[in-house]
Design an enzyme around this catalytic site. Structure first.
Site, PDB file in Angstrom:
ATOM      1  N   SER A   1       4.695  13.184  -1.015  1.00  0.00           N
ATOM      2  CA  SER A   1       3.571  13.810  -0.297  1.00  0.00           C
ATOM      3  C   SER A   1       3.927  14.011   1.173  1.00  0.00           C
ATOM      4  O   SER A   1       3.597  15.043   1.760  1.00  0.00           O
ATOM      5  CB  SER A   1       2.327  12.925  -0.424  1.00  0.00           C
ATOM      6  OG  SER A   1       1.970  12.777  -1.774  1.00  0.00           O
TER       7      SER A   1
ATOM      8  N   HIS B   1       3.307  14.345  -9.175  1.00  0.00           N
ATOM      9  CA  HIS B   1       2.195  13.531  -9.707  1.00  0.00           C
ATOM     10  C   HIS B   1       1.591  14.209 -10.939  1.00  0.00           C
ATOM     11  O   HIS B   1       1.315  13.564 -11.949  1.00  0.00           O
ATOM     12  CB  HIS B   1       1.074  13.390  -8.668  1.00  0.00           C
ATOM     13  CG  HIS B   1       1.447  12.628  -7.438  1.00  0.00           C
ATOM     14  ND1 HIS B   1       1.285  13.133  -6.168  1.00  0.00           N
ATOM     15  CD2 HIS B   1       1.965  11.382  -7.287  1.00  0.00           C
ATOM     16  CE1 HIS B   1       1.679  12.228  -5.281  1.00  0.00           C
ATOM     17  NE2 HIS B   1       2.103  11.164  -5.928  1.00  0.00           N
TER      18      HIS B   1
ATOM     19  N   ARG C   1      11.024   7.682  -9.204  1.00  0.00           N
ATOM     20  CA  ARG C   1      11.727   8.925  -8.885  1.00  0.00           C
ATOM     21  C   ARG C   1      13.225   8.681  -8.784  1.00  0.00           C
ATOM     22  O   ARG C   1      14.033   9.478  -9.216  1.00  0.00           O
ATOM     23  CB  ARG C   1      11.233   9.494  -7.546  1.00  0.00           C
ATOM     24  CG  ARG C   1       9.833  10.057  -7.604  1.00  0.00           C
ATOM     25  CD  ARG C   1       9.293  10.276  -6.233  1.00  0.00           C
ATOM     26  NE  ARG C   1       9.156   9.012  -5.527  1.00  0.00           N
ATOM     27  CZ  ARG C   1       8.821   8.890  -4.255  1.00  0.00           C
ATOM     28  NH1 ARG C   1       8.612   9.966  -3.532  1.00  0.00           N
ATOM     29  NH2 ARG C   1       8.700   7.704  -3.713  1.00  0.00           N
TER      30      ARG C   1
ATOM     31  N   LYS D   1      -2.400   3.035   5.469  1.00  0.00           N
ATOM     32  CA  LYS D   1      -1.840   4.385   5.638  1.00  0.00           C
ATOM     33  C   LYS D   1      -2.806   5.242   6.441  1.00  0.00           C
ATOM     34  O   LYS D   1      -4.012   5.046   6.382  1.00  0.00           O
ATOM     35  CB  LYS D   1      -1.595   5.023   4.269  1.00  0.00           C
ATOM     36  CG  LYS D   1      -0.312   4.555   3.600  1.00  0.00           C
ATOM     37  CD  LYS D   1       0.096   5.467   2.442  1.00  0.00           C
ATOM     38  CE  LYS D   1       1.473   5.112   1.909  1.00  0.00           C
ATOM     39  NZ  LYS D   1       1.875   5.973   0.783  1.00  0.00           N
TER      40      LYS D   1
HETATM   41  N1  COA Z   1       6.030  12.756  -7.735  1.00  0.00           N
HETATM   42  C1  COA Z   1       5.992  12.978  -6.417  1.00  0.00           C
HETATM   43  N2  COA Z   1       5.790  12.016  -5.494  1.00  0.00           N
HETATM   44  C2  COA Z   1       5.645  10.777  -5.956  1.00  0.00           C
HETATM   45  C3  COA Z   1       5.676  10.465  -7.310  1.00  0.00           C
HETATM   46  C4  COA Z   1       5.878  11.524  -8.231  1.00  0.00           C
HETATM   47  N3  COA Z   1       5.933  11.321  -9.528  1.00  0.00           N
HETATM   48  N4  COA Z   1       5.487   9.155  -7.456  1.00  0.00           N
HETATM   49  C5  COA Z   1       5.348   8.652  -6.234  1.00  0.00           C
HETATM   50  N5  COA Z   1       5.447   9.631  -5.319  1.00  0.00           N
HETATM   51  C6  COA Z   1       5.398   9.481  -3.877  1.00  0.00           C
HETATM   52  C7  COA Z   1       4.038   9.751  -3.291  1.00  0.00           C
HETATM   53  O1  COA Z   1       3.872  11.104  -2.967  1.00  0.00           O
HETATM   54  C8  COA Z   1       4.049   8.884  -2.063  1.00  0.00           C
HETATM   55  O2  COA Z   1       4.656   9.591  -1.007  1.00  0.00           O
HETATM   56  P1  COA Z   1       4.290   9.290   0.518  1.00  0.00           P
HETATM   57  O3  COA Z   1       4.704   7.858   0.783  1.00  0.00           O
HETATM   58  O4  COA Z   1       5.107  10.287   1.205  1.00  0.00           O
HETATM   59  O5  COA Z   1       2.804   9.479   0.642  1.00  0.00           O
HETATM   60  C9  COA Z   1       4.963   7.715  -2.426  1.00  0.00           C
HETATM   61  O6  COA Z   1       5.687   8.147  -3.555  1.00  0.00           O
HETATM   62  C10 COA Z   1       4.199   6.476  -2.776  1.00  0.00           C
HETATM   63  O7  COA Z   1       3.262   6.853  -3.693  1.00  0.00           O
HETATM   64  P2  COA Z   1       1.981   6.190  -4.267  1.00  0.00           P
HETATM   65  O8  COA Z   1       2.154   6.227  -5.724  1.00  0.00           O
HETATM   66  O9  COA Z   1       0.784   6.831  -3.739  1.00  0.00           O
HETATM   67  O10 COA Z   1       2.093   4.688  -3.841  1.00  0.00           O
HETATM   68  P3  COA Z   1       1.520   3.949  -2.622  1.00  0.00           P
HETATM   69  O11 COA Z   1       2.599   3.009  -2.263  1.00  0.00           O
HETATM   70  O12 COA Z   1       1.004   4.825  -1.560  1.00  0.00           O
HETATM   71  O13 COA Z   1       0.276   3.208  -3.253  1.00  0.00           O
HETATM   72  C11 COA Z   1      -0.876   1.692  -4.757  1.00  0.00           C
HETATM   73  C12 COA Z   1       0.410   2.372  -4.342  1.00  0.00           C
HETATM   74  C13 COA Z   1      -2.107   2.415  -4.319  1.00  0.00           C
HETATM   75  C14 COA Z   1      -0.823   1.645  -6.252  1.00  0.00           C
HETATM   76  C15 COA Z   1      -0.816   0.266  -4.177  1.00  0.00           C
HETATM   77  O14 COA Z   1      -0.716   0.307  -2.784  1.00  0.00           O
HETATM   78  C16 COA Z   1      -2.032  -0.549  -4.575  1.00  0.00           C
HETATM   79  O15 COA Z   1      -2.132  -1.010  -5.673  1.00  0.00           O
HETATM   80  N6  COA Z   1      -2.986  -0.693  -3.637  1.00  0.00           N
HETATM   81  C17 COA Z   1      -4.231  -1.429  -3.874  1.00  0.00           C
HETATM   82  C18 COA Z   1      -4.181  -2.847  -3.291  1.00  0.00           C
HETATM   83  C19 COA Z   1      -3.433  -3.762  -4.202  1.00  0.00           C
HETATM   84  O16 COA Z   1      -3.744  -3.936  -5.360  1.00  0.00           O
HETATM   85  N7  COA Z   1      -2.413  -4.407  -3.626  1.00  0.00           N
HETATM   86  C20 COA Z   1      -1.555  -5.324  -4.362  1.00  0.00           C
HETATM   87  C21 COA Z   1      -0.452  -4.587  -5.010  1.00  0.00           C
HETATM   88  S1  COA Z   1       0.657  -5.717  -5.772  1.00  0.00           S
END
Ligand code: COA
Length: 166
Positions: free
Chosen positions: A127, A16, A89, A40
């Site tokens: 993560s 990140h 990724r 989550k």
């Molecule tokens: N390096 C390391 N890990 C990475 C990474 C990077 N560059 N990019 C992503 N990851 C990993 C994260 O660590 C995470 O791992 P985990 O699942 O083991 O925790 C995983 O990829 C997903 O990461 P994240 O970027 O946090 O995405 P998410 O799916 O948890 O959340 C949101 C994405 C918050 C943007 C999305 O859920 C959202 O927009 N929520 C708000 C509600 C909304 O608008 N909904 C409609 C969406 S269309």
């Protein structure tokens, strides 16, 4: 131009941080926004995740840390940002990210999602994997910022002690 980098950040990893650092050279202002995601089960509270992000990004002047509830596009509108940063990724990320980007576009056509490729050395990182390694007592050095390593070991160490007492 202002951009928002939304995510769970439970906790922030070096992957990140690499994206955040690179984004700061493209955008004038980057808001790293912790999503309050009720689906989550996070290890760290929203406040803890924000504090770790603040410490990890302390060297970056044009980065601020915030949190939000509800739709990301609504938050972007509220902040006056027209760009969402997401990272890819591997090919496996593509389908989910495409779906999310298209849905966000439908919800607010004014907001663009820009993708950055994760640096090769972090392309395997997540993560959850970091938490699993720390839980199993394996070194996470170099995978997360120092502040996260300390906090993670303190938290999981304490949990292990509590479990032993039971
Ligand atoms: N390096 C390391 N890990 C990475 C990474 C990077 N560059 N990019 C992503 N990851 C990993 C994260 O660590 C995470 O791992 P985990 O699942 O083991 O925790 C995983 O990829 C997903 O990461 P994240 O970027 O946090 O995405 P998410 O799916 O948890 O959340 C949101 C994405 C918050 C943007 C999305 O859920 C959202 O927009 N929520 C708000 C509600 C909304 O608008 N909904 C409609 C969406 S269309």
């Amino acid at each position: 131009m202002k951009a928002i980098y939304p995510g769970s950040f439970d906790p922030v990893t070096c992957g990140h941080l690499d994206i955040i650092e690179r984004a700061t050279s493209v955008f004038d202002q980057v808001i790293v926004a912790v999503a309050v995601n009720l689906e989550k089960q996070p290890l760290f509270s929203v406040e803890e995740r924000m504090e770790l992000l603040r410490q990890a990004c302390g060297h970056l002047e044009n980065v601020s840390v915030d949190c939000f509830e509800g739709l990301t596009v609504d938050y972007a509108r509220q902040k006056g940002a027209k760009v969402l940063i997401r990272s890819l990724r591997a090919v496996s990320d593509f389908e989910y990210e495409l779906q999310m980007a298209l849905m966000n576009k439908r919800l607010n056509p004014e907001v663009e999602t820009l993708f950055m490729m994760t640096s090769a050395e972090y392309s395997f990182l997540s993560s959850s994997l970091v938490k699993e390694l720390a839980h199993l007592g394996t070194s996470i050095n170099g995978l997360v910022p120092k502040c996260v390593e300390e906090k993670l070991l303190a938290k999981l160490g304490r949990r292990a002690q509590e479990a032993e007492k039971r």
